[in-house]
Design an enzyme around this catalytic site. Structure first.
Site, PDB file in Angstrom:
ATOM      1  N   LYS A 199     -50.623 -30.783  49.900  1.00  0.00           N
ATOM      2  CA  LYS A 199     -50.738 -31.540  48.646  1.00  0.00           C
ATOM      3  C   LYS A 199     -49.629 -31.210  47.643  1.00  0.00           C
ATOM      4  O   LYS A 199     -49.162 -32.078  46.924  1.00  0.00           O
ATOM      5  CB  LYS A 199     -52.092 -31.265  47.990  1.00  0.00           C
ATOM      6  CG  LYS A 199     -53.195 -32.061  48.644  1.00  0.00           C
ATOM      7  CD  LYS A 199     -54.521 -31.868  47.989  1.00  0.00           C
ATOM      8  CE  LYS A 199     -55.529 -32.716  48.738  1.00  0.00           C
ATOM      9  NZ  LYS A 199     -56.895 -32.506  48.351  1.00  0.00           N
ATOM     10  N   ASP A 244     -57.715 -37.375  43.517  1.00  0.00           N
ATOM     11  CA  ASP A 244     -58.702 -36.276  43.477  1.00  0.00           C
ATOM     12  C   ASP A 244     -59.187 -36.031  42.044  1.00  0.00           C
ATOM     13  O   ASP A 244     -60.320 -35.596  41.842  1.00  0.00           O
ATOM     14  CB  ASP A 244     -58.076 -34.961  43.979  1.00  0.00           C
ATOM     15  CG  ASP A 244     -58.025 -34.882  45.504  1.00  0.00           C
ATOM     16  OD1 ASP A 244     -58.781 -35.617  46.163  1.00  0.00           O
ATOM     17  OD2 ASP A 244     -57.219 -34.077  46.010  1.00  0.00           O
TER      18      ASP A 244
HETATM   19  P1  NAP Z   1     -55.384 -25.745  49.844  1.00  0.00           P
HETATM   20  O1  NAP Z   1     -54.328 -26.324  48.987  1.00  0.00           O
HETATM   21  O2  NAP Z   1     -55.045 -25.250  51.198  1.00  0.00           O
HETATM   22  O3  NAP Z   1     -56.088 -24.566  48.983  1.00  0.00           O
HETATM   23  C1  NAP Z   1     -57.189 -23.904  49.496  1.00  0.00           C
HETATM   24  C2  NAP Z   1     -57.589 -22.780  48.552  1.00  0.00           C
HETATM   25  O4  NAP Z   1     -58.692 -22.087  49.151  1.00  0.00           O
HETATM   26  C3  NAP Z   1     -56.510 -21.731  48.338  1.00  0.00           C
HETATM   27  O5  NAP Z   1     -56.696 -21.132  47.072  1.00  0.00           O
HETATM   28  C4  NAP Z   1     -56.798 -20.732  49.461  1.00  0.00           C
HETATM   29  O6  NAP Z   1     -56.328 -19.433  49.220  1.00  0.00           O
HETATM   30  C5  NAP Z   1     -58.306 -20.728  49.417  1.00  0.00           C
HETATM   31  N1  NAP Z   1     -58.868 -20.292  50.694  1.00  0.00           N
HETATM   32  C6  NAP Z   1     -58.647 -20.860  51.905  1.00  0.00           C
HETATM   33  N2  NAP Z   1     -59.333 -20.203  52.855  1.00  0.00           N
HETATM   34  C7  NAP Z   1     -59.983 -19.180  52.213  1.00  0.00           C
HETATM   35  C8  NAP Z   1     -60.817 -18.146  52.642  1.00  0.00           C
HETATM   36  N3  NAP Z   1     -61.142 -18.012  53.932  1.00  0.00           N
HETATM   37  N4  NAP Z   1     -61.287 -17.268  51.721  1.00  0.00           N
HETATM   38  C9  NAP Z   1     -60.957 -17.392  50.420  1.00  0.00           C
HETATM   39  N5  NAP Z   1     -60.145 -18.370  49.940  1.00  0.00           N
HETATM   40  C10 NAP Z   1     -59.671 -19.254  50.833  1.00  0.00           C
HETATM   41  O7  NAP Z   1     -56.577 -26.789  50.082  1.00  0.00           O
HETATM   42  P2  NAP Z   1     -57.084 -27.891  49.056  1.00  0.00           P
HETATM   43  O8  NAP Z   1     -56.390 -29.144  49.313  1.00  0.00           O
HETATM   44  O9  NAP Z   1     -57.037 -27.284  47.699  1.00  0.00           O
HETATM   45  O10 NAP Z   1     -58.602 -28.106  49.536  1.00  0.00           O
HETATM   46  C11 NAP Z   1     -59.584 -27.125  49.343  1.00  0.00           C
HETATM   47  C12 NAP Z   1     -60.905 -27.610  49.908  1.00  0.00           C
HETATM   48  O11 NAP Z   1     -61.374 -28.730  49.171  1.00  0.00           O
HETATM   49  C13 NAP Z   1     -60.801 -28.097  51.367  1.00  0.00           C
HETATM   50  O12 NAP Z   1     -61.954 -27.700  52.064  1.00  0.00           O
HETATM   51  C14 NAP Z   1     -60.772 -29.593  51.244  1.00  0.00           C
HETATM   52  O13 NAP Z   1     -61.299 -30.245  52.395  1.00  0.00           O
HETATM   53  C15 NAP Z   1     -61.700 -29.793  50.052  1.00  0.00           C
HETATM   54  N6  NAP Z   1     -61.442 -31.064  49.376  1.00  0.00           N
HETATM   55  C16 NAP Z   1     -62.449 -31.982  49.354  1.00  0.00           C
HETATM   56  C17 NAP Z   1     -62.244 -33.174  48.709  1.00  0.00           C
HETATM   57  C18 NAP Z   1     -63.346 -34.203  48.673  1.00  0.00           C
HETATM   58  O14 NAP Z   1     -63.049 -35.364  48.452  1.00  0.00           O
HETATM   59  N7  NAP Z   1     -64.594 -33.815  48.841  1.00  0.00           N
HETATM   60  C19 NAP Z   1     -61.010 -33.460  48.102  1.00  0.00           C
HETATM   61  C20 NAP Z   1     -60.029 -32.479  48.126  1.00  0.00           C
HETATM   62  C21 NAP Z   1     -60.252 -31.280  48.776  1.00  0.00           C
HETATM   63  P3  NAP Z   1     -54.860 -18.985  49.760  1.00  0.00           P
HETATM   64  O15 NAP Z   1     -53.883 -19.721  48.888  1.00  0.00           O
HETATM   65  O16 NAP Z   1     -54.871 -17.520  49.568  1.00  0.00           O
HETATM   66  O17 NAP Z   1     -54.793 -19.423  51.196  1.00  0.00           O
END
Ligand code: NAP
Length: 296
Positions: free
Chosen positions: A70, A106
């Site tokens: 993203k 989002d």
């Molecule tokens: P991202 O940019 O990869 O960021 C993920 C965040 O979660 C980062 O801060 C990461 O930390 C942290 N993280 C990942 N694995 C972890 C773990 N095992 N323990 C602790 N922290 C962890 O992903 P994103 O785009 O922000 O998305 C995050 C979540 O939201 C995803 O599951 C996505 O599917 C969901 N989402 C849902 C919607 C919806 O429409 N419902 C929309 C957007 C996103 P690090 O930086 O240290 O890796």
């Protein structure tokens, strides 16, 4: 003669759990639109630019963008909407006459399911788990649509939360932000004093590619965090009731599933690509049916 369909898809990595293909293909079929939506796994990340160039050459109409791209995709786009530019994160792109235009649906997608609870949020403490692309959209939505008293960003790497805090502090003098490490001793009291707790990490996701996520917890179940009047909002939508939401619901707390955000952000992306109104109720039924079946 085969009638060619216009192609759209999700760009990301380890995205087999995604319901976006069901969401958009159900809407296309319902409205009889000549589009097809699929998953595009891009790895290693260095291939992102090549993937975008190839997609442009093939006439792909647009993409949703998800983890981990993203923020990484921003420098490769030709134009950004005002909101995408504000957060420097994109979840939707449109190929407009050979130019990639980046949007962030989002932000409004996250806000929509929370709007009925505006009075709970205004003047309250909010905790956001995560410091990635979705967390950026969450903070922007809180800033744009609500008036929280304070937002605490919780991340396993607190320096990433600090970068996010700085990003928003540069843009808004009135926003009160702090950070906390996921393993900090103080986290229980931070959560206890929050009115709204939001998960913007993948913790709790049911995914065959990352099976460990399903049983992971944001914080120990025995912590005394929940009380009447709170809201728990999980961006994760598979399963519908994550361990986080399950615990909250057990304590009588209002819960919001990521499915609501998925529908709201998907509707906006759909409208950007097709100019048509998204058939939300039809799609909701299809997603609920899919969620009751086995995870791919
Ligand atoms: P991202 O940019 O990869 O960021 C993920 C965040 O979660 C980062 O801060 C990461 O930390 C942290 N993280 C990942 N694995 C972890 C773990 N095992 N323990 C602790 N922290 C962890 O992903 P994103 O785009 O922000 O998305 C995050 C979540 O939201 C995803 O599951 C996505 O599917 C969901 N989402 C849902 C919607 C919806 O429409 N419902 C929309 C957007 C996103 P690090 O930086 O240290 O890796």
């Amino acid at each position: 003669m085969v009638r060619a369909k216009k192609v759209l898809g999700l760009l990301g990595y380890q995205i087999g759990y995604s319901l976006s293909p069901v969401l958009h293909n159900t809407a296309f079929a319902h409205l009889e639109l000549p589009y097809f939506y699929t998953l595009f796994e891009v790895y290693p990340p260095d291939l992102l630019r090549t993937a975008l160039d190839g997609a442009k050459a093939l006439g792909i109409v647009g993409f949703n963008v998800t983890t981990p791209y993203k923020e990484r995709i921003v420098p490769y786009l030709d134009l950004l909407s005002a909101e995408a530019s504000e957060v420097q994160a994109v979840n939707t792109i449109l190929n407009q006459d050979g130019q990639w235009i980046g949007y962030n649906t989002d932000i409004v997608g996250f806000a929509e399911p929370l709007l009925p609870y505006q009075s709970h949020l205004d003047g309250s403490q909010v905790v956001v788990f995560g410091a990635g692309g979705a967390a950026r959209a969450v903070v922007q939505a809180l800033r744009q649509f609500f008036k929280p008293k304070h937002i605490c960003l919780v991340a396993r790497d607190e320096s990433k939360a600090a970068l996010l805090k700085e990003h928003f502090e540069r843009r808004s003098k009135h926003l009160s932000l702090s950070t906390c490490a996921l393993d900090a001793e103080s986290l229980e009291s931070v959560l206890a004093s929050a009115r709204v707790i939001i998960n913007a990490t993948p913790i709790g996701t049911e995914s065959t590619a990352l099976p460990q996520l399903k049983t992971m917890r944001l914080f120990p179940a025995e912590w005394k965090v929940w009380s009447a009047g709170k809201i728990a909002y999980d961006l994760v939508y598979r399963p519908l009731l994550t361990p986080f939401l399950h615990d909250a619901q057990t304590h009588g707390v209002t819960v919001i599933s990521g499915l609501e955000m998925l529908l709201a952000q998907g509707a906006k992306s759909f409208e950007i690509w097709t100019g048509q109104t998204f058939p939300k109720d039809i799609v909701r039924t299809a997603l609920l049916q899919q969620l009751s079946s086995v995870c791919p």
